[in-house]
Enzyme design. Structure first.
Site, short mmCIF file in Angstrom:
data_model
loop_
_atom_site.label_atom_id
_atom_site.label_comp_id
_atom_site.label_asym_id
_atom_site.label_seq_id
_atom_site.Cartn_x
_atom_site.Cartn_y
_atom_site.Cartn_z
N ASP A 21 0.84 -1.19 0.00
CA ASP A 21 0.00 0.00 0.00
C ASP A 21 0.88 1.24 0.00
O ASP A 21 1.57 1.52 0.98
CB ASP A 21 -0.90 -0.02 1.24
CG ASP A 21 -1.68 1.26 1.44
OD1 ASP A 21 -1.88 1.98 0.44
OD2 ASP A 21 -2.06 1.56 2.59
N ASP A 25 -3.93 3.98 2.71
CA ASP A 25 -5.35 3.79 2.99
C ASP A 25 -5.67 2.39 3.49
O ASP A 25 -6.84 2.05 3.69
CB ASP A 25 -6.19 4.12 1.75
CG ASP A 25 -5.97 3.15 0.59
OD1 ASP A 25 -5.09 2.27 0.69
OD2 ASP A 25 -6.68 3.28 -0.44
N ASP A 29 -2.06 -1.31 -3.66
CA ASP A 29 -2.35 -0.56 -4.87
C ASP A 29 -1.24 -0.75 -5.91
O ASP A 29 -0.21 -1.38 -5.63
CB ASP A 29 -2.55 0.93 -4.57
CG ASP A 29 -1.46 1.50 -3.66
OD1 ASP A 29 -0.28 1.23 -3.91
OD2 ASP A 29 -1.81 2.23 -2.70
N ASP A 206 -10.35 -17.01 -14.95
CA ASP A 206 -11.05 -17.48 -13.77
C ASP A 206 -12.19 -18.44 -14.14
O ASP A 206 -13.00 -18.14 -15.01
CB ASP A 206 -11.61 -16.26 -13.03
CG ASP A 206 -12.19 -16.59 -11.68
OD1 ASP A 206 -11.43 -17.00 -10.79
OD2 ASP A 206 -13.42 -16.42 -11.51
N ASP A 337 -6.73 -18.51 -3.28
CA ASP A 337 -7.84 -19.34 -2.82
C ASP A 337 -7.41 -20.50 -1.92
O ASP A 337 -8.25 -21.31 -1.52
CB ASP A 337 -8.59 -19.93 -4.03
CG ASP A 337 -9.42 -18.91 -4.76
OD1 ASP A 337 -9.84 -17.92 -4.13
OD2 ASP A 337 -9.67 -19.09 -5.97
#
Length: 561
Positions: A21, A25, A29, A206, A337
């Protein structure tokens, strides 16, 4: 297949919201990724795969996309993306995007139009169906089929405005696109070409084997104790899946150089994977299969099943043999996952974490196929010590917890025991960059708490330690790049019935490699002859005496035959 560049490549998966980050925040990013590109280049990886960074309501952490041709503001802008892409290419790496086109967000303009009226031009872009015949719409049991969602609850959501239901195999905010509609496919292909024209080097797709569905949408088989039927026979590798992927290849990838396409395909078999990955058929370069990460699952999803090494070896052996002549394997322990590999397949105790992280990396990377490294795997990051369900953020974990406790009568502790070991949030805790607050991930409050072991496990410390997991992974990747037998050698499993040792050979021409990993806390001797004079190429611990391996030790030997 000898000229296919991705055979010798290693792919690194970035989960952007948890990687770094830069603006404080609490959410990772694109600028944060840019700031750490040298970490990845130093590791030696060839390809970066970004989990979704498109605009999204973030119901499923970005796998619910509301605009396929822009960047989610919490991650940055298209201009920053272009800067990232240039930085990746300048370091000799490639970048692939996550392609999520089995479903969109319910906030995508396509779906907003589709649900606006029964006569919408885009009504048929999604799967809409009336209530079950003879039943009142919106009442329990009136859903068009008995299918359950992957995230808990029904796979159908009632829409009061039009009086019909729409299909969502995942969250109710992820309505399934109808690939039977030519306009849907054309819109998807246009979007893919737009990204490739921008400089992207391919896609990870996906649940791509769910895009073709049996249009009759039959009820699924009910099993004892299940709230919903299993609809997967109607949407896993459906009747037009090969047609759709071949059309995609022709419309998007044909004529482009150096692309990488990998299809995530739950439930795919070896024989099906051979068809999907046969270069002559023009579908995808490789698939993600799930057999090995389902090896420690039982019939009851809320009971942990101990890993049986012989079962794991049999699965890998079947895939290595099945795709030996045609097709190609993807190799992975971790992704966004799956729980952390060292906690699942190794021993994450302070005594053995480093050794076992290196060992399981060795075994995986020396198979035939393209290895994938998930962020933090190169540090030996571990599962998080979750206390209560309030510590979780994952929609899948929260949905299954609610269904298991509220509808199926499970105890909270019974469900939490499994979620702690297998939950997806284990992989989503912030990347551990250094020993400063929040593991150096953010100067703000992280969206998901950092693992409290970050003062001991972090990238800064490992960069300075030549014996770290990071530098060991760097040597593994270097070996794949420099030793042709790792890429193109044949594969022979040894000691298939041994519950502690995982051993195999790779042979190309006159070069043969022996790989052994000790999946136990015991010293174990491998009963394998003919290697006493071989060269020890790599080991994670001091050189063994003969083939007696210390707990969690791995070795790679090389000889000329």
């Amino acid at each position: 297949m000898t000229d296919l560049w991705w055979k010798s490549a290693v792919v690194y998966q970035i989960y952007p919201r948890s990687f770094a980050d830069a603006d404080g925040d609490g959410m990772g990013d694109l600028r944060g990724i840019i700031e750490h590109l040298d970490h990845l280049a130093g590791l030696g990886v060839d390809v970066l795969w970004l989990s979704p960074i498109y605009p999204s309501p973030q119901d499923d952490n970005g796998y619910d996309i509301s605009d396929y041709q822009n960047i989610e503001p919490i991650f940055g802008t298209l201009e920053i993306f272009d800067e990232l892409l240039a930085g990746v290419h300048a370091r000799g790496m490639k970048l692939i995007m996550d392609l999520v086109v089995n479903h969109s967000s319910d906030e995508h303009p396509w779906f907003a139009d589709s649900r606006s009226s029964l006569s919408s031009d885009k009504r048929d872009w999604y799967w809409w169906r009336p209530a079950r015949e003879g039943m009142e719409p919106g009442t329990p049991g009136a859903e068009p089929t008995n299918w359950g969602s992957a995230f808990g609850g029904s796979a159908w959501e009632y829409d009061e405005k039009t009086g019909e239901y729409y299909l969502h195999l995942f969250s109710k905010k992820q309505p399934d696109l109808n690939w039977e509609n030519d306009e849907v496919r054309s819109a998807v292909y246009d979007m893919m070409n737009w990204w490739l024209d921008r400089g992207v080097d391919g896609f990870r797709m996906d649940v791509i084997n769910m895009i073709s569905k049996d249009v009759s949408l039959p009820d699924g088989r009910l099993t004892a104790g299940s709230s919903y039927g299993d609809g997967s026979p109607a949407y896993i590798n459906g009747p037009r899946i090969h047609e759709f992927l071949q059309e995609m290849h022709a419309k998007v990838f044909a004529g482009r150089d150096a692309m990488l396409t990998v299809g995530e395909m739950p439930g795919v078999t070896v024989d099906e994977a051979k068809l999907f990955t046969d270069p002559a058929r023009g579908e995808v370069d490789m698939v993600f299969q799930f057999d090995h990460v389902w090896a420690d699952r039982g019939d009851d999803p809320w009971q942990l099943v101990p890993l049986q090494l012989t079962k794991l070896k049999a699965i890998f052996n079947r895939w290595q043999a099945g795709l030996a002549e045609v097709g190609w394997n993807s190799l992975y322990w971790n992704n966004h996952d799956q729980p952390r590999a060292v906690s699942r397949y190794g021993d994450d105790s302070p005594q053995f974490r480093v050794a076992s992280a290196k060992m399981i990396g060795t075994v995986l990377h020396l198979h035939r196929g393209t290895p994938y490294v998930y962020q933090g795997e190169e540090l030996g990051m571990t599962n998080y010590p979750f206390r209560t369900i309030a510590d979780f953020r994952d929609i899948e974990a929260l949905g299954h917890y609610a269904q298991a406790v509220d509808r199926e009568g499970r105890t909270p502790e019974e469900v939490l025991t499994v979620l702690r070991a297998r939950g997806r949030d284990n992989a989503r805790t912030p990347m551990q960059w250094n020993s400063s607050a929040n593991a150096g991930f953010t100067t703000g409050t992280p969206w998901l708490a950092a693992n409290p072991n970050y003062p001991e496990i972090n990238a800064a410390a490992q960069h300075d330690d030549p014996d770290s997991v990071y530098h060991y992974y760097r040597r593994l990747i270097e070996l794949r790049h420099n030793e042709p037998a790792v890429v193109d050698g044949d594969f022979t499993m040894l000691l298939p019935n041994d519950e502690r040792l995982y051993a195999f050979t790779r042979r190309l021409g006159s070069t043969e490699l022996l790989v052994i990993g000790n999946f136990s806390g015991d010293s174990v001797t491998a009963d394998i002859d003919g290697w006493s004079d071989a060269e020890l190429v790599l080991t994670n611990l001091p050189a063994p005496s003969g083939l007696t391996l210390a707990p969690w030790q791995s070795v790679i030997y090389r000889r000329t035959v």
